[in-house]
Design an enzyme around this catalytic site. Structure first.
Site, PDB file in Angstrom:
ATOM      1  N   HIS A   1     -13.062   2.317   0.364  1.00  0.00           N
ATOM      2  CA  HIS A   1     -13.050   1.264   1.391  1.00  0.00           C
ATOM      3  C   HIS A   1     -13.762   0.006   0.895  1.00  0.00           C
ATOM      4  O   HIS A   1     -14.192  -0.834   1.688  1.00  0.00           O
ATOM      5  CB  HIS A   1     -13.777   1.681   2.696  1.00  0.00           C
ATOM      6  CG  HIS A   1     -13.061   2.681   3.526  1.00  0.00           C
ATOM      7  ND1 HIS A   1     -13.718   3.568   4.350  1.00  0.00           N
ATOM      8  CD2 HIS A   1     -11.742   2.955   3.676  1.00  0.00           C
ATOM      9  CE1 HIS A   1     -12.841   4.339   4.976  1.00  0.00           C
ATOM     10  NE2 HIS A   1     -11.637   3.993   4.573  1.00  0.00           N
TER      11      HIS A   1
ATOM     12  N   ARG B   1     -11.743  14.624   8.274  1.00  0.00           N
ATOM     13  CA  ARG B   1     -12.587  15.058   7.141  1.00  0.00           C
ATOM     14  C   ARG B   1     -14.001  15.410   7.590  1.00  0.00           C
ATOM     15  O   ARG B   1     -14.544  14.773   8.498  1.00  0.00           O
ATOM     16  CB  ARG B   1     -12.687  13.938   6.091  1.00  0.00           C
ATOM     17  CG  ARG B   1     -11.366  13.567   5.497  1.00  0.00           C
ATOM     18  CD  ARG B   1     -11.513  12.426   4.480  1.00  0.00           C
ATOM     19  NE  ARG B   1     -10.321  11.609   4.518  1.00  0.00           N
ATOM     20  CZ  ARG B   1     -10.278  10.309   4.257  1.00  0.00           C
ATOM     21  NH1 ARG B   1     -11.380   9.670   3.911  1.00  0.00           N
ATOM     22  NH2 ARG B   1      -9.159   9.648   4.324  1.00  0.00           N
TER      23      ARG B   1
ATOM     24  N   GLU C   1      -7.836  -5.900   5.272  1.00  0.00           N
ATOM     25  CA  GLU C   1      -7.731  -5.512   3.865  1.00  0.00           C
ATOM     26  C   GLU C   1      -6.569  -6.221   3.170  1.00  0.00           C
ATOM     27  O   GLU C   1      -6.666  -6.551   1.995  1.00  0.00           O
ATOM     28  CB  GLU C   1      -7.613  -3.987   3.756  1.00  0.00           C
ATOM     29  CG  GLU C   1      -8.956  -3.328   4.031  1.00  0.00           C
ATOM     30  CD  GLU C   1      -8.878  -1.823   4.223  1.00  0.00           C
ATOM     31  OE1 GLU C   1      -8.451  -1.398   5.310  1.00  0.00           O
ATOM     32  OE2 GLU C   1      -9.245  -1.096   3.303  1.00  0.00           O
TER      33      GLU C   1
ATOM     34  N   ARG D   1      -2.627  -2.059  -3.416  1.00  0.00           N
ATOM     35  CA  ARG D   1      -3.881  -1.364  -3.139  1.00  0.00           C
ATOM     36  C   ARG D   1      -3.938  -0.096  -3.987  1.00  0.00           C
ATOM     37  O   ARG D   1      -2.985   0.693  -3.995  1.00  0.00           O
ATOM     38  CB  ARG D   1      -3.950  -0.995  -1.661  1.00  0.00           C
ATOM     39  CG  ARG D   1      -5.155  -0.149  -1.362  1.00  0.00           C
ATOM     40  CD  ARG D   1      -5.211   0.248   0.091  1.00  0.00           C
ATOM     41  NE  ARG D   1      -6.418   1.011   0.313  1.00  0.00           N
ATOM     42  CZ  ARG D   1      -6.448   2.221   0.853  1.00  0.00           C
ATOM     43  NH1 ARG D   1      -5.336   2.796   1.254  1.00  0.00           N
ATOM     44  NH2 ARG D   1      -7.585   2.848   1.022  1.00  0.00           N
TER      45      ARG D   1
ATOM     46  N   ASN E   1       0.875  -1.168   0.000  1.00  0.00           N
ATOM     47  CA  ASN E   1       0.000   0.000   0.000  1.00  0.00           C
ATOM     48  C   ASN E   1       0.915   1.221   0.000  1.00  0.00           C
ATOM     49  O   ASN E   1       1.480   1.580   1.026  1.00  0.00           O
ATOM     50  CB  ASN E   1      -0.886  -0.034   1.254  1.00  0.00           C
ATOM     51  CG  ASN E   1      -1.843   1.143   1.306  1.00  0.00           C
ATOM     52  OD1 ASN E   1      -1.793   2.041   0.460  1.00  0.00           O
ATOM     53  ND2 ASN E   1      -2.692   1.154   2.307  1.00  0.00           N
TER      54      ASN E   1
END
Ligand code: ADP
Length: 403
Positions: free
Chosen positions: A185, A244, A391, A96, A15
């Site tokens: 996601h 966020r 993940e 990813r 990633n």
């Protein structure tokens, strides 16, 4: 962690972020991490690398010029500390990738054409795709003999129904600039909802999955397919997150620009990096916000409690909306850092769902949960679960499926 010799095949999952590379050597059959690590602060005066293998943890503090230097260090650590990659039976490298646009509804073997599409999508994910490309290019160069596979965060949501994927925006403008809801996601939402189906032994389920980490999103899943999700064109839309805003009236952007003269990038930074829990309380970490809400000084405590209330209310709003969209709710699942670990938050969310017939088993909810667990009582009309996301495992499985 087992030695890789005992494992028939492994997948190296990468990633790559703008100034970091996270990696994990995964047994794609069991999901076990055989080794893992991260390279941080690439390009800064002092970088950091951590590599874990078995009981060994190596920490290095040294400048790391660029992604290539970082990746070379990682390969060196595998050779020196272990496991030696030459003996690790690596069958694929899984990368990813946040944004797959309208091109990818599943994993893709990376060739020059796929690479070009990921590059073309940089305009839609300027913070992510360029960084992924750096990782992909370096890894392909340094490991040319293994297949490299891109696994997209948007893929699971590529088949959202048109009515949830489409913004009520001028059609031609939306078409010209590829504006739609892509979600994010997706690897986690797909993995977690599949686990729920496996555990319950049925696919015909109306599910809501709450992925609550630093980034946070919620999805509605019917019979294994995503029907709605809270993230949109970018991962900014939806729930309140660590830094966020989540949902906000888009007119706030124009208002701020007219009032302050700020550029688009400045407002972007405000919304993505300085808002959410951090903007409301000064802290982006949920544990710190929770502590502040209990033992902070007067005004600080009030602000932290308000932040939690905003956070929870947004979640409740989505669960209500998605339950209506799904025509009922069979399973509500919590996952990711906050979802898996914050029992108090789960209690507060579920208390607000009492009118839906949700009843939490508080004893199970507040016990240490390390594997998939049902935390509602048998009388609860909705099953509530905690399912740890993974993940890397999901990326390894998807990469393996292509090679
Ligand atoms: P990322 O999106 O970076 O993968 P994670 O899924 O690791 O994030 O989630 C990070 C969040 O999880 C942080 O806000 C952290 O405070 C929260 N978290 C981790 N452990 C706990 C805990 N025991 N209680 C509450 N929140 C926790």
């Amino acid at each position: 962690m087992k030695g890789p010799h005992a494992v028939e095949q492994t997948v190296l999952v990468i990633n790559s972020g703008s100034s970091s590379i996270k990696y994990q050597l995964v047994d794609p059959t069991t999901g076990e991490a055989l080794a893992k690590g991260l390279v941080e602060r690439i390009g800064e005066s002092e970088g950091h690398i951590q590599h874990k293998y078995g009981n060994e943890v190596v920490d290095l503090n040294e400048p790391i010029g660029d992604h290539e230097a970082g990746m070379r260090e990682v390969l060196r650590l595998f050779d020196q500390v272990g496991p030696r990659l030459a003996d690790a039976h690596i069958v694929a490298v899984g990368h990813r990738v946040v944004q797959g646009g309208r091109y990818f509804d599943g994993p893709a073997l990376i060739n020059d054409q796929v690479r070009a599409l990921i590059e073309q999508l940089c305009a839609l994910a300027p913070l992510h795709n360029p960084a992924h490309l750096k990782g992909i290019d370096v890894a392909r160069e340094l490991m040319p003999d293994v297949p490299h596979v891109a696994v997209f965060d948007t893929a699971f949501f590529q088949k959202l129904p048109a009515e949830t994927a489409t913004y009520a925006l001028d059609r031609e403008v939306a078409e010209k600039y590829s504006i739609r809801r892509y979600g994010a996601h997706g690897t986690s939402h797909q993995y977690v909802s599949n686990r729920v189906s496996q555990i319950l032994g049925r696919k015909d389920l109306r599910q809501v999955v709450l992925h609550l980490g630093n980034g946070a999103s919620v999805s509605a899943i019917k019979d294994g397919a995503a029907v709605d999700t809270s993230m949109g064109l970018t991962p900014l839309e939806g729930l309140v997150m660590g830094t966020r805003t989540g949902d906000i009236d888009p007119a706030v952007v124009f208002h701020l620009q007219r009032q302050t003269g700020w550029s688009a990038d400045e407002v972007d930074t405000l919304f993505n990096k300085k808002s959410g829990l951090k903007g409301l309380t000064g802290e982006n970490d949920m544990r710190a916000v929770r502590t502040m809400s209990i033992s902070g000084e007067g005004e600080q405590r009030r602000r932290a409690r308000l932040a939690l209330d905003i956070y929870i209310t947004r979640i409740i709003k989505y669960i209500g909306a998605y339950t209506a969209e799904l025509g009922g709710l069979d399973v509500l699942t919590f996952t990711a850092g906050i979802g898996e670990n914050d029992a108090a938050l789960r209690t507060e969310v579920c208390e607000r769902l009492a009118s839906f017939g949700v009843v939490l088993d508080e004893e199970v909810n507040t016990s240490r949960i390390v594997r998939s667990t049902t935390i509602s009582t048998p009388e609860s009309s909705v099953r509530v679960m905690v399912v740890p996301t993974n993940e890397e495992y999901a990326i390894a499985q998807q990469a393996l499926s292509l090679v």
